[in-house]
Motif scaffolding. Structure first.
Motif, PDB file in Angstrom:
ATOM      1  N   LEU A   1       0.834  -1.198   0.000  1.00  0.00           N
ATOM      2  CA  LEU A   1       0.000   0.000   0.000  1.00  0.00           C
ATOM      3  C   LEU A   1       0.873   1.254   0.000  1.00  0.00           C
ATOM      4  O   LEU A   1       1.885   1.309   0.699  1.00  0.00           O
ATOM      5  N   GLN A   2       0.471   2.254  -0.788  1.00  0.00           N
ATOM      6  CA  GLN A   2       1.206   3.518  -0.769  1.00  0.00           C
ATOM      7  C   GLN A   2       0.868   4.265   0.516  1.00  0.00           C
ATOM      8  O   GLN A   2      -0.290   4.322   0.943  1.00  0.00           O
ATOM      9  N   VAL A   3       1.882   4.872   1.120  1.00  0.00           N
ATOM     10  CA  VAL A   3       1.720   5.554   2.403  1.00  0.00           C
ATOM     11  C   VAL A   3       1.950   7.051   2.240  1.00  0.00           C
ATOM     12  O   VAL A   3       2.925   7.478   1.621  1.00  0.00           O
ATOM     13  N   ALA A   4       1.048   7.848   2.800  1.00  0.00           N
ATOM     14  CA  ALA A   4       1.169   9.302   2.811  1.00  0.00           C
ATOM     15  C   ALA A   4       1.007   9.785   4.244  1.00  0.00           C
ATOM     16  O   ALA A   4       0.052   9.390   4.923  1.00  0.00           O
ATOM     17  N   ILE A   5       1.933  10.617   4.718  1.00  0.00           N
ATOM     18  CA  ILE A   5       1.867  11.101   6.095  1.00  0.00           C
ATOM     19  C   ILE A   5       1.979  12.623   6.125  1.00  0.00           C
ATOM     20  O   ILE A   5       2.865  13.209   5.502  1.00  0.00           O
TER      21      ILE A   5
ATOM     22  N   ARG B   1       8.014   2.384  -4.196  1.00  0.00           N
ATOM     23  CA  ARG B   1       6.903   2.530  -3.248  1.00  0.00           C
ATOM     24  C   ARG B   1       6.353   3.955  -3.208  1.00  0.00           C
ATOM     25  O   ARG B   1       5.241   4.181  -2.795  1.00  0.00           O
ATOM     26  N   ARG B   2       7.152   4.939  -3.568  1.00  0.00           N
ATOM     27  CA  ARG B   2       6.734   6.350  -3.622  1.00  0.00           C
ATOM     28  C   ARG B   2       6.063   6.827  -2.333  1.00  0.00           C
ATOM     29  O   ARG B   2       4.949   7.357  -2.328  1.00  0.00           O
ATOM     30  N   PHE B   3       6.754   6.640  -1.227  1.00  0.00           N
ATOM     31  CA  PHE B   3       6.305   7.215   0.035  1.00  0.00           C
ATOM     32  C   PHE B   3       6.038   8.702  -0.159  1.00  0.00           C
ATOM     33  O   PHE B   3       6.785   9.396  -0.854  1.00  0.00           O
ATOM     34  N   ARG B   4       5.002   9.209   0.493  1.00  0.00           N
ATOM     35  CA  ARG B   4       4.638  10.621   0.372  1.00  0.00           C
ATOM     36  C   ARG B   4       4.702  11.318   1.734  1.00  0.00           C
ATOM     37  O   ARG B   4       4.343  10.722   2.756  1.00  0.00           O
ATOM     38  N   ILE B   5       5.147  12.568   1.714  1.00  0.00           N
ATOM     39  CA  ILE B   5       4.959  13.446   2.866  1.00  0.00           C
ATOM     40  C   ILE B   5       4.052  14.575   2.402  1.00  0.00           C
ATOM     41  O   ILE B   5       4.366  15.294   1.446  1.00  0.00           O
ATOM     42  N   GLU B   6       2.909  14.692   3.071  1.00  0.00           N
ATOM     43  CA  GLU B   6       1.944  15.726   2.725  1.00  0.00           C
ATOM     44  C   GLU B   6       2.289  17.030   3.439  1.00  0.00           C
ATOM     45  O   GLU B   6       2.392  17.060   4.657  1.00  0.00           O
ATOM     46  N   HIS B   7       2.512  18.070   2.680  1.00  0.00           N
ATOM     47  CA  HIS B   7       2.798  19.445   3.109  1.00  0.00           C
ATOM     48  C   HIS B   7       4.288  19.761   3.131  1.00  0.00           C
ATOM     49  O   HIS B   7       4.719  20.674   2.446  1.00  0.00           O
ATOM     50  N   ALA B   8       5.078  19.030   3.935  1.00  0.00           N
ATOM     51  CA  ALA B   8       6.543  19.260   3.952  1.00  0.00           C
ATOM     52  C   ALA B   8       6.871  20.756   3.972  1.00  0.00           C
ATOM     53  O   ALA B   8       7.755  21.211   3.254  1.00  0.00           O
TER      54      ALA B   8
END
Length: 587
Positions: free
Chosen positions: A387-391, A418-425
């Motif tokens: 599963l792709q993860v966004a935090i 996997r393209r982990f995401r960080i939302e906003h950063a």
């Protein structure tokens, strides 16, 4: 009759003869199946020369495809681009029934992808009390007073969008509105969704008293006497939110329709929707909306915009069960993206997590909304099953914690795409931007937030920290990070053209120079961040994101005659038309 049509007719005759011979010779069942497959194959010669449904010509087409950045024409069939380039090359696909769209020199870009929205919540807010942009305490109170006039006694007054920075920074309190709402519980969320104002009646219904302890990951704001002020921050919001009556299915379906039409008007053809999931909100909202609204709209032919859905990370196993049965693509409209969690709060609510204290609250470094051990375990399991993860991470410490955690998960689960995401950063410490590129982390950012944050960031974390580590879009790009643009609507307006201008100019309201000139982006980089990079950030780059042969024909016609108009002629560069799958969806 042109040559291509004659050839097509001849082929039909030839195929008919072949089938007749086959039946006459009574070939075996296997041979018959093979021929049926050959006739229906997408790669068959006959389907390859079928006429286009639509020819788009006489414009400047920016493709977001590095192999062919610009074109002036494209041909579309069955919702996909079948040819793109110059007019003489593309018009070969024209035949009887082909319609032609004359762009009259206008600019065309790929359909914008908004990488971070709360679509149904935005649609609901459109029908509620709007306090966005209110600049004085008096006007704030007047908005509430006007809204409550025609309401039935006992009903909740809901709305939001307020920004205390616009009236000098003073936070609202229940005492502002208690006298005018004695018979109506009130909940008005701050623009960032990490703080809300309840009146005294709402606090009473929720059982909020001076003796109530702050929940983990949240704060109950109190006045000088230790009494609740009415402000609930991050996970503390749950205490009030749990008392608000559920929104009906019909209201949510209407919200989808409102939100979709609004997005299409702004040129958005795909959204990455993080649902009605905020700190303190029910985990079930995203699932209820998926079942009651999105699947219903898809099955009944009411979807007009593509959605990539993310669900609360604590429910990751439920999402996995569905994907294992159906795959990630449910239809041309609905894609199952992955899971999302929160690391910290927001700058505006003084709950973003920093290494150093807030300048205006020296005792405060922000909130860690989710326990790191729990967050790490959920991420490890979600990633283990693909599963792709966004935090969500806004403060510099929150971003560092997530970057380190992602690195640890990779070392445990092994390397893969996997393209982990960080939302906003939004705020990064020294060297953190480089880690995004090194680790292949997606920076899912919202340029228009900097317009709201510029003045308050200086006040809250000081000039040096704000200048050095805030909204480092260009640094992230230079560090080979994948930068994807979004709006966070309804926190900020859903308006990709404005978002692109913001990223290029970085000029907050009232400023005569950019906020950190070195972080200004090139126009094409900013366009890519709202198109092909946004598609890549959610694993949809083979379907959408660029105007390339084989991809879905999602595109926007702009009221501009060259790309530079998007920046230099802001008042005239707007959306003239939006097409989804080659069909006009706006106006």
């Amino acid at each position: 009759m042109n040559t291509r049509v004659l050839v097509s007719a001849s082929l039909v005759l030839l195929l008919s003869l072949l089938l007749s011979l086959h039946l006459h010779n009574n070939h075996n069942e296997s041979s018959w199946s093979n021929r049926l497959w050959w006739l229906s194959s997408k790669s068959s010669f006959y389907s390859g020369i079928a006429d286009a449904d639509l020819l788009v010509a006489n414009g400047t087409i920016y493709t977001s495809d590095s192999s062919l950045p610009f074109a002036n024409s494209m041909a579309i069939r069955d919702g996909r681009i079948i040819r793109i380039g110059n007019y003489s090359f593309v018009r070969e696909m024209s035949g009887y029934g082909t319609k032609e769209l004359n762009l009259e020199g206008k600019v065309v870009v790929p359909g914008f992808i908004d990488s971070h929205v709360h679509l149904l919540f935005g649609g609901l807010q459109m029908a509620r009390v709007e306090v966005r942009g209110v600049k004085t305490k008096k006007d704030f109170i007047e908005k509430v007073k006007e809204a409550v006039k025609n309401m039935k006694e006992g009903s909740w007054l809901l709305g939001g969008g307020w920004n205390n920075d616009l009236w000098g920074g003073e936070l609202p309190s229940a005492s502002w509105i208690d006298d005018i709402t004695p018979h109506h519980p009130v909940w008005l969320s701050r623009m960032d969704g990490h703080m809300g104002l309840a009146n005294s009646l709402a606090l009473k219904l929720a059982g909020v008293t001076s003796n109530m302890q702050d929940p983990v990951g949240g704060t109950i704001s109190r006045n000088a006497n230790g009494e609740p002020s009415g402000l609930m921050i991050d996970s503390a919001m749950k205490v009030v939110l749990s008392c608000i009556p559920e929104v009906s299915v019909e209201e949510r379906r209407q919200a989808l329709d409102r939100a979709t039409r609004y997005a299409l008007m702004r040129g958005v053809t795909t959204v990455v929707d993080f649902g009605r999931y905020f700190p303190g909100a029910s985990l079930e909202h995203s699932w209820e909306d998926f079942e009651d609204v999105y699947k219903w709209a898809d099955l009944s032919g009411r979807m007009m915009i593509r959605v990539c859905l993310f669900f609360p990370m604590p429910t990751w196993s439920r999402l996995l069960d569905i994907i294992q049965k159906t795959g990630c693509r449910l239809s041309q409209w609905i894609f199952l993206g992955g899971v999302k969690a929160f690391s910290d709060g927001s700058l505006g609510s003084n709950s973003a997590l920093f290494h150093e204290p807030y300048a205006d609250e020296p005792w405060n470094i922000g909130l860690q909304v989710t326990d790191m051990e729990s967050l790490s375990n959920m991420t490890l399991q979600s990633d283990k099953y693909g599963l792709q993860v966004a935090i969500h991470a806004i403060g510099d410490k929150a971003n560092d914690l997530i970057l380190d955690m992602y690195k640890s998960v990779v070392s445990t689960n092994g390397n893969r795409d996997r393209r982990f995401r960080i939302e906003h950063a939004q705020h990064l410490s020294d060297g953190s931007a480089a880690k995004f590129g090194e680790q292949g982390i997606v920076a899912s950012v919202q340029p228009d937030h900097l317009l709201d944050d510029a003045d308050s960031a200086i006040r809250k974390i000081g000039v040096e920290r704000a200048q050095k580590g805030s909204y480092l879009f260009q640094t992230l790009l230079t560090s080979n990070a994948l930068v994807a643009f979004g709006s966070d609507w309804p926190v900020a307006e859903i308006n990709p053209l404005n978002s692109i201008r913001t990223a290029v100019e970085r000029r907050p309201p009232g400023w005569d120079k950019p906020w950190n000139l070195a972080e200004c982006m090139k126009l094409t980089d900013a366009l890519n961040a709202h198109t092909i990079s946004a598609a890549e950030a959610c694993f949809l780059d083979e379907e959408i994101g660029s105007l390339s042969s084989g991809k879905m024909a999602d595109f926007v016609v702009l009221n501009a005659h060259n790309l530079d108009d998007l920046i230099t002629q802001e008042e005239t560069s707007s959306v003239a038309a939006t097409y989804v799958g080659g069909v006009q969806a706006y106006p």
